[in-house]
Scaffold this motif. Sequence first.
Motif, short mmCIF file in Angstrom:
data_model
loop_
_atom_site.label_atom_id
_atom_site.label_comp_id
_atom_site.label_asym_id
_atom_site.label_seq_id
_atom_site.Cartn_x
_atom_site.Cartn_y
_atom_site.Cartn_z
N LEU A 407 44.56 31.67 44.32
CA LEU A 407 45.78 32.01 45.05
C LEU A 407 46.13 33.48 44.91
CD1 LEU A 407 48.03 28.90 44.25
CD2 LEU A 407 46.99 29.49 46.44
N VAL A 408 46.10 34.00 43.68
CA VAL A 408 46.51 35.38 43.46
C VAL A 408 45.55 36.37 44.11
CG1 VAL A 408 46.86 37.16 41.70
CG2 VAL A 408 47.77 34.87 41.34
N ILE A 409 44.25 36.14 43.96
CA ILE A 409 43.27 37.10 44.45
C ILE A 409 42.95 36.92 45.93
CG2 ILE A 409 40.95 38.03 44.12
CD1 ILE A 409 42.88 38.53 41.78
N TRP A 410 42.73 35.68 46.38
CA TRP A 410 42.22 35.46 47.73
C TRP A 410 43.28 35.07 48.75
CZ3 TRP A 410 37.78 37.61 48.15
CH2 TRP A 410 36.90 37.62 47.06
N VAL A 411 44.28 34.31 48.35
CA VAL A 411 45.28 33.84 49.30
C VAL A 411 46.40 34.86 49.47
CG1 VAL A 411 46.93 32.01 49.87
CG2 VAL A 411 44.73 31.43 48.83
N PHE A 412 47.01 35.26 48.35
CA PHE A 412 48.14 36.19 48.43
C PHE A 412 47.72 37.65 48.29
CE2 PHE A 412 50.06 32.23 46.56
CZ PHE A 412 50.58 31.79 47.78
N ARG A 413 46.44 37.89 47.98
CA ARG A 413 45.86 39.24 47.95
C ARG A 413 46.63 40.20 47.03
NH1 ARG A 413 41.06 38.68 50.68
NH2 ARG A 413 41.11 40.91 51.22
N LYS A 414 46.96 39.72 45.82
CA LYS A 414 47.75 40.52 44.89
C LYS A 414 46.91 41.11 43.75
CE LYS A 414 51.89 39.97 46.65
NZ LYS A 414 52.71 41.10 47.11
N GLY A 415 45.59 40.92 43.79
CA GLY A 415 44.76 41.38 42.68
C GLY A 415 44.86 42.87 42.43
N ASP A 416 44.72 43.67 43.50
CA ASP A 416 44.73 45.12 43.30
C ASP A 416 46.13 45.62 42.94
OD1 ASP A 416 43.00 47.51 43.43
OD2 ASP A 416 44.47 48.17 44.92
N VAL A 417 47.16 45.00 43.49
CA VAL A 417 48.53 45.37 43.13
C VAL A 417 48.78 45.15 41.65
CG1 VAL A 417 50.96 44.73 43.41
CG2 VAL A 417 49.51 44.99 45.43
N LEU A 418 48.35 44.00 41.13
CA LEU A 418 48.55 43.69 39.72
C LEU A 418 47.71 44.60 38.83
CD1 LEU A 418 48.62 39.80 39.98
CD2 LEU A 418 50.56 41.32 39.58
N ARG A 419 46.52 44.93 39.29
CA ARG A 419 45.68 45.86 38.53
C ARG A 419 46.36 47.23 38.43
NH1 ARG A 419 42.12 49.92 39.55
NH2 ARG A 419 42.46 49.71 41.80
N ARG A 420 46.88 47.72 39.55
CA ARG A 420 47.54 49.02 39.54
C ARG A 420 48.84 48.98 38.74
NH1 ARG A 420 48.87 50.65 44.93
NH2 ARG A 420 48.33 48.61 45.78
N HIS A 421 49.50 47.83 38.73
CA HIS A 421 50.70 47.71 37.90
C HIS A 421 50.36 47.89 36.42
CE1 HIS A 421 54.58 46.22 36.42
NE2 HIS A 421 53.85 45.58 35.51
N LEU A 422 49.34 47.18 35.96
CA LEU A 422 48.94 47.30 34.57
C LEU A 422 48.52 48.74 34.25
CD1 LEU A 422 46.95 43.98 34.03
CD2 LEU A 422 49.21 44.55 33.13
N ASN A 423 47.78 49.37 35.15
CA ASN A 423 47.34 50.74 34.92
C ASN A 423 48.51 51.72 34.87
OD1 ASN A 423 44.69 49.93 34.80
ND2 ASN A 423 44.18 50.55 36.89
N ALA A 424 49.58 51.42 35.63
CA ALA A 424 50.73 52.31 35.67
C ALA A 424 51.52 52.31 34.37
CB ALA A 424 51.63 51.93 36.83
N VAL A 425 51.44 51.22 33.61
CA VAL A 425 52.25 51.13 32.39
C VAL A 425 51.42 51.12 31.11
CG1 VAL A 425 54.08 49.89 33.61
CG2 VAL A 425 52.30 48.57 32.45
N SER A 426 50.10 51.17 31.24
CA SER A 426 49.23 50.98 30.07
C SER A 426 48.28 52.15 29.87
CB SER A 426 48.41 49.69 30.22
OG SER A 426 49.25 48.58 30.48
N THR A 427 47.79 52.29 28.66
CA THR A 427 46.82 53.35 28.35
C THR A 427 45.39 52.89 28.60
OG1 THR A 427 46.86 52.66 26.02
CG2 THR A 427 48.30 54.48 26.66
N PHE A 428 45.11 51.60 28.40
CA PHE A 428 43.78 51.06 28.68
C PHE A 428 43.74 50.67 30.15
CE2 PHE A 428 40.85 47.42 29.04
CZ PHE A 428 39.68 48.01 28.59
#
Length: 526
Positions: A407-428
Amino acid sequence: MAQRGADGRETWTSSTGFILAAIGSAVGLGNIWRFPGVAYENGGGAFLIPYLVALLTAGIPILFLDYAIGHRYRGAAPLAYRRMARPAETLGWFQIMLSFVIAVYYAAVIAWSLSYFVFAFDLRWGDDPRSFFLNDYLQVGDPELSTSLVAGVTIPLVLVWVAVLVVLALGVANGVQRVNIIFIPLLFVAFVGLVVRALTLEGAFAGLDEFFTPDWAALADANVWIAAYSQIFFSLSIAFGIMVTYASFQRRKANMTTSGLVVAFANSSFELLAGIGVFATLGFMAAQQNIAVGDLEGLTGPILSFVTFPAVISQMPGGNIFGVIFFGSLVLAGFTSIISILLGVAASVQEKFGLGQRASAVTVSAICAVLSLALFSTTSGLLALDTVDQWANNIGIVFSAIAMAILVIWVFRKGDVLRRHLNAVSTFKLGRWWVLLIGALAPLYLGWMLVQRVVVLITEGYEGLPQWYLNVFGWGMLGFVVVAAALLSAVPWRGRDNPDFRPWPALPEEPEPLARPDLPRQEETR
């Protein structure tokens, strides 16, 4: 005084508080009684290879996914999924209802551990721990819908639920965080002490030799890899709403991926420590009986903790002290885990129905306590618990993870958004490989695991139990979770929330969600 973020949501007071709470959730009874036996039965030292692969390709990526959803959409699983895409709310409730079911039976095991903590002072189980556990303590009867309460289980079970209620009512910072800040270091110190004592016993290193000796041929067995992925998957508390909820209480500017790495490797380190302690102790037992460790019975599960270990404790010098610390550790590990499970349930009820923190804690704890006492403090409690646990973990949670990934990756297409969210707040930082692992690899291997397990349960049954019993406590339990998730999703939202919620930080090229929660415009309670 509870600390709140800019959105008015209660938060952990520090990253350390969050990490300790997340470790407390991950480190539970399964780390102590499941991992050593699973490793031993699946290649010994060689099992650590698929275990590490599973940690890196499944455990940590899915843990990050839970973190990303909770932290970005600021809610327990139902609200977080709903904010991501309105139809996804049902998946959130499916995960929360799984947590509800698991909490109801998990409390019974904590109650057993609490009883045995008391029994260890005078080694009350005597010379036949198996008979004492099954006949004298649990009074195990035939598989049936029993209403005969067992007093020895009922009393500690009530105490467990009272303690759970108090901690949940105190809230995230004053209740859950404080418990973990005290209990997790105490658990670590106690268990290190147990391991050191176990290593001094006669035969300890023979036990470690059995545990670590690699059977390289096992790596060619697909079932060994399935066992590794299963162990990682279940031990990290992922894909059933817990970590989504925990992450939602983390501060906006929090290093999420680094915290996740600390939690994941701390959990695996504790499992390895538990394996060393358990098999050093079993080596002593084997030496006393003049047999090989592999010839011992009960190397995993409740039998290991409540039959095999009491037998060892009775034979070792200073056994009662060892027993008190061991069963005390079980209580600590179990209690921190059940608190994390029920925090997600209570927070979901609070957000959906607009209840106060204490009202939601009382409501959830009371319902769970009644069901727990009615089902798992009876003479058929052990059989019911084992059956529900098998279906909840091996089917319910695996299905939840597959549905979440698709659902998250293929249906709602939120994978890249969530990846960029983690990158925006994290060092790793996470590369696009993370989306690939979640969207492609995870559904494949988890789907394989799920199909294999369903086929076995349908064709072979489980533990020789009657089919009607499996239909009630196995398939029936899953049916209840599905129906409850659908009904709760259909109920109109009454809770307080900002209908104009927008995720932070704002990310470029983020598509609008499918729909916005149609919640009443009310001011956030401060």
